[in-house]
Enzyme design. Structure first.
Site, PDB file in Angstrom:
ATOM      1  N   HIS A  55       0.876  -1.183   0.116  1.00 23.35           N
ATOM      2  CA  HIS A  55       0.017   0.104  -0.017  1.00 23.35           C
ATOM      3  C   HIS A  55       0.999   1.400   0.050  1.00 23.35           C
ATOM      4  CE1 HIS A  55      -3.123  -2.506   2.276  1.00 23.35           C
ATOM      5  NE2 HIS A  55      -3.114  -2.901   1.165  1.00 23.35           N
TER       6      HIS A  55
ATOM      7  N   ASP B 194      -6.229  -5.939   5.705  1.00 33.48           N
ATOM      8  CA  ASP B 194      -5.966  -6.440   4.542  1.00 33.48           C
ATOM      9  C   ASP B 194      -4.920  -7.672   4.352  1.00 33.48           C
ATOM     10  OD1 ASP B 194      -6.388  -6.508   1.756  1.00 33.48           O
ATOM     11  OD2 ASP B 194      -4.826  -4.933   1.225  1.00 33.48           O
TER      12      ASP B 194
END
Length: 359
Positions: free
Chosen positions: A202, A298
């Site tokens: 990310h 996640d």
């Protein structure tokens, strides 16, 4: 309800200070306790306001953000989210900021700053919130990581055995907050004979290419951005491109990549869960899954699915994580075969494939 996380904004642009203040203040768990137009005023406010996290502009008068960051991390380490313009120099500044100890980087638009930051409001809040909980490494810790980064020891015979493993093997790695530093430390020491590695990190999309180039420069592996239809190759690592999910697909006996712009998963695109679930279905017990530091959940569900499908799975431990969110969630879902420190992960990977090559 837990207390709000205190934010200090240091930026020479009044427009940026106002926009960032509004964005952070609109979040119910963040409180902007102060702003500063330059680093020297910011330093005094750090001492008086004791923020949990700082947003710091790169380009400022009197003392630029990187110089200030370096001094801050040597004297009073605090979680910092850098705000850097998307230019070639801005990308270099972002990578330098990670090296100096910044937790994350947000792109600062060069034109229409207020509107540009407002469009990034959700991303900014997520990054500032995550950084406010981060464990900040001391200068000594960062020095030790860099100075002790010796390539994993592996004999010529072991290299040959690993290199002869079936092409079905694949490694999938996911990371968020603290991930750029963690990935750099891993890739710096891995041998080039390993099966292909797929990575979701990310990161602000505009900095993905620069980060990929940095990993490639420091690694024995060839590191490149994932592309549609790419056939996986041994000794190569594929980083998910910005704002696209990267998935693994089986095409006959070959493993290939596919990219998708479908909806965000767990508020992210690319999503670690999307990668891990596709690897579970396409590679099964030939897969290795590794979930590194990061805020949120996640990758937790995907790592558990990989393990259910026979993959070997690792989660980074709490003591070495910048934010022990994603690994914790995976452990709670019984998704990790082993929980180990960041420093142990490269050797664990190599030892795993030495064992696999002897079976």
């Amino acid at each position: 309800m837990s207390r709000k996380r205190k934010v200090l904004i240091i930026d020479d642009s009044a427009v940026a200070r106002q926009a960032l203040s509004r964005i952070c203040s609109d979040s119910e768990d963040l409180e902007v306790v102060g702003t500063a137009p330059d680093a020297m005023i910011g330093l005094r406010k750090i001492e008086s306001l004791k923020p949990d996290v700082i947003t710091l502009d790169v380009e400022m008068p009197r003392m630029d953000g990187l110089t200030f960051l370096e001094k801050l991390m040597m004297s009073n380490p605090l979680p910092v989210v850098m705000v850097s313009a998307y230019t070639e120099s801005g990308s270099s500044a972002a990578l330098r900021a990670f090296d100096l100890g910044a937790i994350d980087v947000v792109e600062k638009p060069r034109m229409e700053v207020r509107d540009g930051l407002n469009r990034l409001a959700e991303l900014i809040v997520d990054k500032v919130r995550a950084a406010s909980y981060a464990r900040v490494a001391t200068p000594a810790e960062r020095f030790f990581v860099r100075s002790s980064a010796e390539p994993v020891e592996i004999s010529p015979a072991e290299r040959e055995k690993i290199g002869s493993l079936p092409n079905q093997h694949v490694i999938a790695i996911g990371a968020s907050t603290g991930g750029p530093q963690a990935l750099s430390s891993i890739f710096r020491v891995l041998p080039q004979e390993l099966p292909p590695i797929l990575v979701v990190q990310h990161i602000t999309p505009s900095f993905t290419k620069s980060f990929c180039n940095s990993l490639d420069h420091d690694s024995q592996l060839t590191v490149q951005l994932g592309t549609e239809g790419a056939y996986l190759r041994r000794g190569h690592a594929y980083l998910a491109p910005g704002d696209q999910h990267m998935l693994l697909r089986r095409t006959g006996d070959d493993l290939t990549l596919t990219l998708s712009g479908h909806d965000r998963v767990n508020r992210h695109r690319p999503s670690v869960d999307e990668l891990f679930k596709s690897v579970a279905e396409s590679a099964g017990n030939f897969a290795t899954g590794i979930l590194l530091t990061g805020m949120g959940v996640d990758g937790a569900e995907g790592l558990a699915l990989m393990r259910d499908k026979g993959a070997w799975t690792l989660a980074q431990d709490e003591s070495s994580s910048v934010v022990f969110g994603m690994p914790r969630a995976a452990i709670e879902q019984n998704g990790a075969d082993q929980v180990i420190s960041l420093a142990e992960i490269p050797n664990a990977i190599v030892e795993h494939f030495i064992v696999e090559s002897n079976n």
